[in-house]
Design a protein around this motif. Structure first.
Motif, PDB file in Angstrom:
ATOM      1  N   UNK D 219      -8.238   2.589   6.586  1.00 25.26           N
ATOM      2  CA  UNK D 219      -9.729   2.183   6.042  1.00 25.26           C
ATOM      3  C   UNK D 219      -9.370   2.522   4.012  1.00 25.26           C
ATOM      4  N   UNK D 220      -8.338   3.460   3.726  1.00 30.75           N
ATOM      5  CA  UNK D 220      -8.333   3.523   2.459  1.00 30.75           C
ATOM      6  C   UNK D 220      -7.353   1.666   1.798  1.00 30.75           C
ATOM      7  N   UNK D 221      -6.212   1.814   3.192  1.00 27.13           N
ATOM      8  CA  UNK D 221      -5.942   0.364   2.837  1.00 27.13           C
ATOM      9  C   UNK D 221      -6.428  -1.129   2.873  1.00 27.13           C
ATOM     10  N   UNK D 222      -6.927  -0.505   3.924  1.00 28.06           N
ATOM     11  CA  UNK D 222      -7.600  -1.763   4.922  1.00 28.06           C
ATOM     12  C   UNK D 222      -9.234  -2.799   3.713  1.00 28.06           C
ATOM     13  N   UNK D 223      -9.654  -1.401   4.034  1.00 25.61           N
ATOM     14  CA  UNK D 223     -11.461  -1.901   2.914  1.00 25.61           C
ATOM     15  C   UNK D 223     -11.527  -1.711   1.965  1.00 25.61           C
ATOM     16  N   UNK D 224     -10.846  -3.193   1.096  1.00 22.15           N
ATOM     17  CA  UNK D 224     -11.208  -3.552   0.262  1.00 22.15           C
ATOM     18  C   UNK D 224     -10.156  -3.549  -0.625  1.00 22.15           C
ATOM     19  N   UNK D 225      -8.909  -2.608  -0.616  1.00 22.07           N
ATOM     20  CA  UNK D 225      -8.157  -2.422  -1.792  1.00 22.07           C
ATOM     21  C   UNK D 225      -7.268  -3.023  -1.884  1.00 22.07           C
ATOM     22  N   UNK D 226      -7.654  -3.908  -3.404  1.00 26.13           N
ATOM     23  CA  UNK D 226      -7.157  -4.379  -4.177  1.00 26.13           C
ATOM     24  C   UNK D 226      -7.181  -3.993  -5.572  1.00 26.13           C
ATOM     25  N   UNK D 328      -5.186  11.484  -5.116  1.00 25.66           N
ATOM     26  CA  UNK D 328      -4.919  10.920  -3.473  1.00 25.66           C
ATOM     27  C   UNK D 328      -5.413   9.785  -3.995  1.00 25.66           C
ATOM     28  N   UNK D 329      -5.688   8.548  -4.442  1.00 24.19           N
ATOM     29  CA  UNK D 329      -6.091   7.519  -5.195  1.00 24.19           C
ATOM     30  C   UNK D 329      -4.885   7.093  -6.462  1.00 24.19           C
ATOM     31  N   UNK D 330      -3.967   7.308  -7.048  1.00 22.52           N
ATOM     32  CA  UNK D 330      -3.882   7.023  -8.806  1.00 22.52           C
ATOM     33  C   UNK D 330      -4.562   7.690  -9.750  1.00 22.52           C
ATOM     34  N   UNK D 331      -4.414   6.748 -10.902  1.00 19.44           N
ATOM     35  CA  UNK D 331      -5.419   6.876 -11.817  1.00 19.44           C
ATOM     36  C   UNK D 331      -5.789   6.329 -11.751  1.00 19.44           C
ATOM     37  N   UNK D 335      -8.884   1.355  -3.844  1.00 23.07           N
ATOM     38  CA  UNK D 335      -9.030   1.675  -2.306  1.00 23.07           C
ATOM     39  C   UNK D 335     -10.995   1.904  -2.256  1.00 23.07           C
ATOM     40  N   UNK D 336     -11.246   0.705  -2.342  1.00 22.03           N
ATOM     41  CA  UNK D 336     -12.723   0.731  -2.348  1.00 22.03           C
ATOM     42  C   UNK D 336     -13.637   1.467  -1.694  1.00 22.03           C
TER      43      UNK D 336
END
Lengths: 146, 238, 523, 484
Positions: D219-226, D328-331, D335-336
């Protein structure tokens, strides 16, 4: 700057500047000046010693008082009972679709003038036209002086 | 003093002969709903909320102006009257734009209270959503015509008590509206003394203090009676 | 005895050229120097308005009067020429206007009438008090003043059973007695000439044709109740009636029949004319009084009744035109001859001969509409007769044998009203008629009380919905219950009467309503 | 209700059964792959139109009715816009009280979103029966957690009620301040509820972090990660901010690489800075940064944006969680799906800041309202709603009657991001060109990351009314599924 309305003086005097003369004075004022403007209404209120809202409230209650200048001609379709059963509603509707205002004619309606035998009828500039149809009214109106 | 005795619902009342049925009912602690009536102002019997049934009389009579009579039997809350009152309230709600949730008088509104009292939770008649406006031209007060029920208390208090006659009713029938001066913005009417009595007696949120927001208007019509008493009798009850 | 040509110049014939006809005829007579043999005069209503313009020829006392209608005004010159020729040759008794229609005066339209109120209407020149006096005007006033016994007049009015002809039908004698009983000397007599019911023009006919009878009735009333001030409130839509009244008042004052010390008595009575400004509700007596005082014509609750506190706070007697016009005849004829009196009707709509008629009280509707009015034009049948205007109802065809009196009409769900009678043929949609009247009441509501101001709008909208075939049976129920509510709770007669056209058509013509409710919504 | 394998056209009138709230269309390209997915808001409410002609003092009460879940946000934005029309600085105590209410609002709304609306997705699984995958299913499966969520929401609502007199639609914030001060007794009552609230917030955090570490990787990768821009308020010192006022550091816009596109932007300048695009297929507008254009200028708002934008939160426990989030997700987290985590961190931040405010004696001061007439005829107000930055823009006449209104709402600003998110999900999960139940569930959950107003404001928990249409390359409707 107060405007003056000398022509109104006789009717004001006839009613001794009393409040109960208001409708008579308004009737006369409209006759003289064609419609009731705010300065005219203020003048009448002052002359009759009435609050402005009383004068405005009374004037706006009655159908015949108008606050904007009339058009050159008026065409009133009678919508009394006798005229109604003889098709006044559709006559009025048909006339409403015509661009009468561009001919300087104001279209309106009147509730029974009591000459029902001529139904359906219209009153054009206070003349009664009996047993009218849309076509006959229009042809009559076209002949009015512009 | 000449007394009449009459019967209102289940109560026997004796009251001065020049009283109205409404006064007699108040004497007996019987609440007859009213809207246009306000003690201290002339009665106009326009809202018809206080209509009652009188035995032996086919027509319904407005309690606020009907004089008492000896032996009169009055019924104030028959099912017929209750249905009439509910319909009257529905007519008032459908005639204006009464959105209680955003109204300054929400929670302190005589119309709202009456609606609750007569059990009007919805209108069986369609709402008409008239296109009316708000007048905020006065430095102290505002007038929202959407909420006006044309009870004319403001007109009467301004004329009969304050003596300024700022207000009147303009036009007629469904087009009736309260007007100030020559139907001018309220703030432009020099006759206004800024006394605020009209706001005080308004039963709804139609007249309010400028800057009041939702729920903030608390009218107190009883203050009018205290004021009039003080003026007439030179007696103050602070 | 010279011949007399009476030209109807009342509003209806006037609209068909009656006035110009009178003008050109009298001019021609004068030009030809024939005034000594022929008099041309303008008169009030001659009756069958649908056949206008009308003229009547009284050629010779022995010859029967001839009545002509549909006079071709356009051929004025030819008409004048033929009249001049007949006058010159003394053949006026046989003169018949070319192109005109000879109307049979033996027709029931004339024969079944009993003209008490309209006795002089169409006979005299309404602008001439001399003619009115010659016809007997003010003689009853004179008698009343001489006898100076107001109580006896009131008693006679009471015993005659005369009821208000304006619509509500309140016993006139009681009203007079109530005002007479009030203490003080400042009282007012008001004549309600604000005839507003669409389709009603009886009062206009009386005012235009014989204003002195009304003034005489008012003066009798004033003396009887002790009033010295009179007011006539007339609607602005009747300019001719206003002009005739002004003339008549001035003439009556000039002849001492109005003003101070009338006919040498101690009775003073001044009459003032007040012109309305287009408000139907001002026909309601309390609204009318407000309007006279220069205010918005808003009815006020009763009590106090006008008899106690009326115009300017003074005890006020208020009756309508026809009621006042009944008095000279009542006093002249006496109770027995006067009988139940008469009622003036204006007969219009889908009827062959329309116009103003006066019939004995109790004449059946069928007699009026079919026998006198000739029924509907060919190929159609009568569906209903509407009486009482916007506060009245419709009588269905099968009940036309109902006598026209206050009680019978009320039992059918309508009212006598002021006398408008509109005939409707089988092409008429009764729901449309109901809506017509509701729209009228909606427009004319003064706006003071809630049920009338808001209720008539909802009722009008409901009727529109029904006519548009958007209604359900529930809407019909809603219509009926709201009608009852508005009727029961409105402040004045306008609001109380507004639902009557709907309730009456629902009662007699429910099928017309049901036909408009889409089948799929019916149970 | 399983889809047929062959594409076919299903025609059901969409208006009558989905109450016209939302619709998703998935457009296929020639090869049968997803070209785009669109999120349509099909209901027009016209709030802006019927505000016209009303006194601006009523705007708080009117706009609070836009939403039953986040009325406080509109209330505050309306009141702040009103302050500017009056031209006054409100009493400091009033600002404290407004802040307190907004913190309570964020808490209760986030609690609703996480515990009631979203957690059934993670806890019950994508393939679970949609009729069970809701709060009621959660209560059955994990009664303690469900109850904890309800308690946390109650706490937030209790604060709002204590301040405003009622739970929803309290028109307590008014132009010039607030209507009534906070009594010491009520302050103490609020403070008494804080410990339990902290416990629940931390429990939610640890549960969700555990799920992220175990089963929610995809989900982290696919649910609106842009990558995209993020927009929101920051405090004067660059700290986390939700109200503005005296502590406002203006609006900050940050790119995914941490660079600042704008900083210290005042709300008065927002109208020039932003533009709103309109698409014929949705009533929801698409705001974007004017200078960058509709594509590059689109941005995200809301909890994740606020956490990305700030330099720190300013309270101990929340700052610790912020550090963990960034690990976890960067500065700048792109990931939505981590909006959910951001919500939980914000709850913690809210509770800490509420504690600070309640400890300040100013909170019970009684001068809470400034009075003035109409001094400005145009004003723009801003507040951070649970879903993101909310702008109210009013034009009033000389007497204070509304001539024009423009509302830029959070859900609108996330509109582009939501469309990108569902496109990403559809591309990933569309199997054999058919609409599978699991895919529908994920599309719905993708929308839910943003907690859009329309999903929560009018409908039962967990059951977003949804119409999903699969449209072939030639525009024909291949398949249609509905929910709700």
């Amino acid at each position: 700057m107060a405007e003056s309305y000398p022509e109104l003086e006789p009717v004001l005097q006839r009613h001794e500047h009393r409040a109960d003369g208001l409708i008579e004075v308004l009737n006369r004022a409209q006759e003289l000046y064609r419609h009731l403007t705010p300065p005219l209404l203020r003048h009448i209120a002052r002359q009759l010693h009435l609050p402005f809202s009383r004068v405005q409230g009374t004037a706006s209650f009655y159908h015949l008082f108008r606050f904007s200048p009339p058009a050159r001609h008026r065409c009133l379709v009678c919508t009394g009972t006798a005229c109604h059963v003889k098709g006044a509603a559709s006559l009025l509707a048909a006339l409403q679709r015509e661009p009468l205002n561009t001919w300087g004619i104001e279209l309106g309606s009147v509730r029974c003038i009591g000459t029902c035998s001529g139904a359906p009828l219209v009153v054009v500039d206070q003349q009664v036209w009996n047993q009218q149809s849309c076509a006959s009214v229009l042809s009559g109106l076209r002949e009015l002086r512009p | 003093m000449n007394l009449y005795s009459l019967r209102i619902d289940d109560h026997d009342v004796a009251i001065a002969a020049d009283s109205t049925v409404l006064q007699a009912a108040q004497e007996a602690s019987i609440a007859i709903p009213t809207l246009c009536f306000l003690e201290g102002l002339s009665a106009v019997a326009a809202c018809r909320m206080c209509l009652v049934e009188v035995s032996g009389n086919d027509t319904l009579l407005p309690a606020c102006i009907t004089p008492v009579q000896e032996g009169m039997q009055v019924h104030t809350a028959t099912p017929r009257l209750q249905d009439i009152r509910r319909t009257l309230i529905e007519l008032l709600f459908t005639e204006g734009n009464h959105v209680c949730g955003i109204c300054v008088a929400n929670g302190h509104c005589e119309l709202q209270n009456l609606a609750v009292e007569v059990g009007m939770d919805h209108s069986r008649l369609p709402y008409r959503f008239p296109d009316r406006h708000v007048d905020l031209s006065h430095p102290l007060f505002g007038m929202d015509h959407n909420r006006c029920v044309l009870c004319t208390r403001c007109v009467r208090v301004c004329d009969e008590v304050e003596g300024a006659h700022v207000w009147d009713v303009g036009w007629r029938g469904e087009h009736c509206r309260i007007i100030a001066g020559l139907e001018e913005p309220w703030g432009a009417v020099e006759a206004c003394t800024h006394c605020g009595k009209c706001v005080e007696v308004c039963p709804t949120g139609a007249l309010f203090h400028r800057g009041d927001t939702t729920d903030e208007k608390h009218s107190d019509p009883a203050r009018l009676q205290a004021l009039m008493q003080a003026r007439q009798q030179q007696r103050w009850n602070p | 005895m010279k011949a007399c040509l009476r030209v109807c110049t009342a509003a209806s014939c006037r609209s068909r050229g009656g006035a110009s006809l009178q003008h050109s005829l009298s001019e021609a007579v004068a030009r030809a120097g024939l005034e000594h043999g022929l008099r041309v005069k303008g008169v009030g209503c001659l009756g069958p308005c649908s056949d206008g313009p009308l003229l009547a020829m009284d050629a010779d006392p022995k010859a029967q009067t001839q009545l002509y209608g549909s006079i071709p005004v356009a051929d004025g010159a030819q008409l004048v020429a033929s009249l001049m020729e007949a006058a010159a040759q003394h053949t006026l008794a046989h003169w018949c206007p070319a192109g005109g229609l000879r109307i049979d005066l033996n027709h029931p339209f004339f024969q079944l009438q009993r003209r008490l109120v309209l006795e002089h209407c169409g006979q005299i020149d309404p602008t001439s008090i001399e003619e009115a006096l010659a016809a007997g005007a003010y003689r009853q006033l004179e008698r009343v003043l001489q006898n100076n016994n107001p109580a006896a007049v009131i008693e006679q009015v009471r015993r005659s059973g005369l009821r208000g002809r304006g619509g509500a039908g309140y016993p006139t004698g009681l009203k007079w007695a109530a005002v007479a009983q009030m203490p003080g000397t400042e009282k007012v007599v008001v004549c309600n000439a604000d005839e507003g019911d669409p389709g009603a023009f009886m009062d206009r006919t009386v005012l235009e044709g014989d204003p002195h009878t009304v003034l005489e009735g008012m003066a009798i009333a004033a003396h009887t109740v002790g009033a010295s001030r009179g007011l006539i409130y007339v609607r602005a839509e009747y300019p001719l009636a206003i002009a005739r009244l002004r003339t008549a008042i001035a003439a009556a004052q000039g002849h001492g029949w109005l003003g101070t010390a009338i006919a040498g008595s101690r009775c003073n009575f001044d009459v003032e004319l007040r012109v309305g400004a287009g408000a139907y509700v001002c026909g309601e007596e309390t609204a009318l009084m407000q309007s006279i005082e220069g205010k918005r014509g808003m009815p006020r609750p009763r009590p106090p009744y006008p008899a106690e506190r009326g115009v300017f706070g003074l005890p006020t007697l208020i009756n309508n035109v026809e009621t006042f016009a009944n008095l000279p005849a009542l006093l002249r004829l006496g109770l027995e001859t006067y009988g139940r009196g008469t009622k003036v009707f204006s007969l219009t709509g889908h009827v062959r001969r329309s116009g103003v008629i006066e019939v004995p009280m109790g004449t059946s509707l069928r007699t009026v509409v079919e026998t006198m009015g000739g029924g509907t034009p060919a190929g159609r049948s009568i569906k209903a007769v509407q009486t009482g205007g916007p506060s009245g109802g419709c009588v269905p065809a099968h009940q036309l044998d109902t006598p026209v009196d206050y009680e019978s009409l009320q039992s059918l769900g309508t009212i006598m009203g002021s006398g408008g009678m509109v005939v409707m043929d089988d092409t008429t949609d009764m729901v449309d008629i109901a809506r017509f009247f509701m729209a009228f009441s909606r427009e004319e509501s003064c706006g003071k009380c809630v049920p009338c101001r808001a209720g008539t709008v909802q009722l009008d909208n409901l009727l529109e919905q029904i006519l548009d075939r958007r209604a359900t049976p529930e809407d019909l129920e809603q219509l009926e219950s709201l009608c009852r509510m508005v009727k029961d709770t409105s402040l004045c007669g306008l609001g109380q009467g507004a639902p009557r056209p709907v309730l009456s058509t629902l009662r007699h013509f429910r099928d017309d309503y049901l036909a408009l409710v889409p089948v799929e919504t019916r149970r | 209700m399983h889809p047929e394998s062959t594409p076919r056209r299903i025609t059901i009138d969409p208006v009558t059964r989905i109450e016209g709230h939302a619709k998703i269309t998935i457009q296929l390209d020639g090869s049968g792959a997803v070209a785009t997915a669109r999120f349509h808001v099909t209901e027009y409410r016209g709030f802006e139109r019927f505000c016209e002609g009303r006194p601006f003092t009523e705007m708080a009460a009117i706009t609070a009715r836009i939403c039953g879940i986040c009325p406080v946000s509109h209330l505050l934005a309306a009141a702040k816009t009103g302050d500017k029309i009056l031209g006054v600085a409100i009493p400091p105590a009033a600002e404290h009280l407004r802040r307190l209410m907004n913190l309570a609002q964020l808490t209760q709304s986030h609690a609703l979103s996480f515990f009631h609306l979203s957690s059934p997705d993670f806890l019950l699984g994508w393939n679970s029966d949609p009729t069970q995958r809701n709060l009621f299913g959660l209560i059955a499966a994990n009664p303690d957690l469900a109850r904890a969520g309800i308690r946390l929401r109650q706490f937030g609502q209790g604060v709002i009620e204590a301040l405003g007199g009622r739970k929803i639609h309290a028109a307590w914030a008014v132009p010039g301040g607030v209507r009534s001060p906070l009594s010491p007794a009520l302050r103490d009552q609020i403070r008494a509820g804080l410990p339990e609230a902290f416990t629940i917030a931390e429990r939610g955090l640890s549960l969700f972090k555990q799920l992220l570490d175990t089963q929610l990787q995809e989900e982290l990768e696919v649910f609106g990660n842009f990558p995209s821009l993020f927009l929101g308020l920051v405090g004067k010192d660059g700290s986390w901010e939700h109200y503005g006022g005296r502590r406002s550091g203006g609006i900050r816009v940050m790119a995914s690489d941490g660079s600042l596109v704008a900083d210290g932007l005042q709300e008065d300048d927002v109208e020039q800075f932003l533009a709103e695009a309109v698409e014929p297929w949705s009533y929801l507008k698409f705001p974007y940064i004017q200078a960058l254009g509709p594509q590059a200028g689109s941005y995200r708002v809301g909890p994740l944006a606020r956490l990305n934008l700030c330099d720190c939160i300013g309270s101990e426990r929340a700052d610790q969680e912020l550090q963990e989030l960034r690990q976890r997700g960067g500065r700048v987290v792109t990931a939505s799906f981590l909006y959910h985590l951001a919500r939980l961190i914000e709850i913690l931040a809210c509770l800490e800041q509420m504690e600070q405010l309640l400890d300040d004696p100013l909170i019970t001061a009684t001068h809470v309202r400034a009075r003035a007439g109409v001094n400005c005829h145009e004003a723009m107000g801003v507040s951070e709603a649970p879903r993101g930055t909310l702008f109210h823009h009013y034009w009033v006449d000389a007497n204070g009657l509304i001539a024009k209104v423009n509302l830029i709402i959070a859900t609108g600003q996330n509109n582009s991001a939501m469309n990108r998110t569902i496109t990403q999900i559809a591309r990933h999960y569309l199997a054999d060109g058919n609409l599978s139940e699991a895919m529908l569930n994920r599309v719905e959950a993708g929308i839910r990351c943003f907690d859009p107003c329309l999903s929560c404001s009018t409908h039962a928990a967990g059951q977003m009314p949804l119409l999903v249409q699969l449209i072939g390359p030639d525009g024909t409707l291949l398949e249609e599924r509905r929910r709700g």
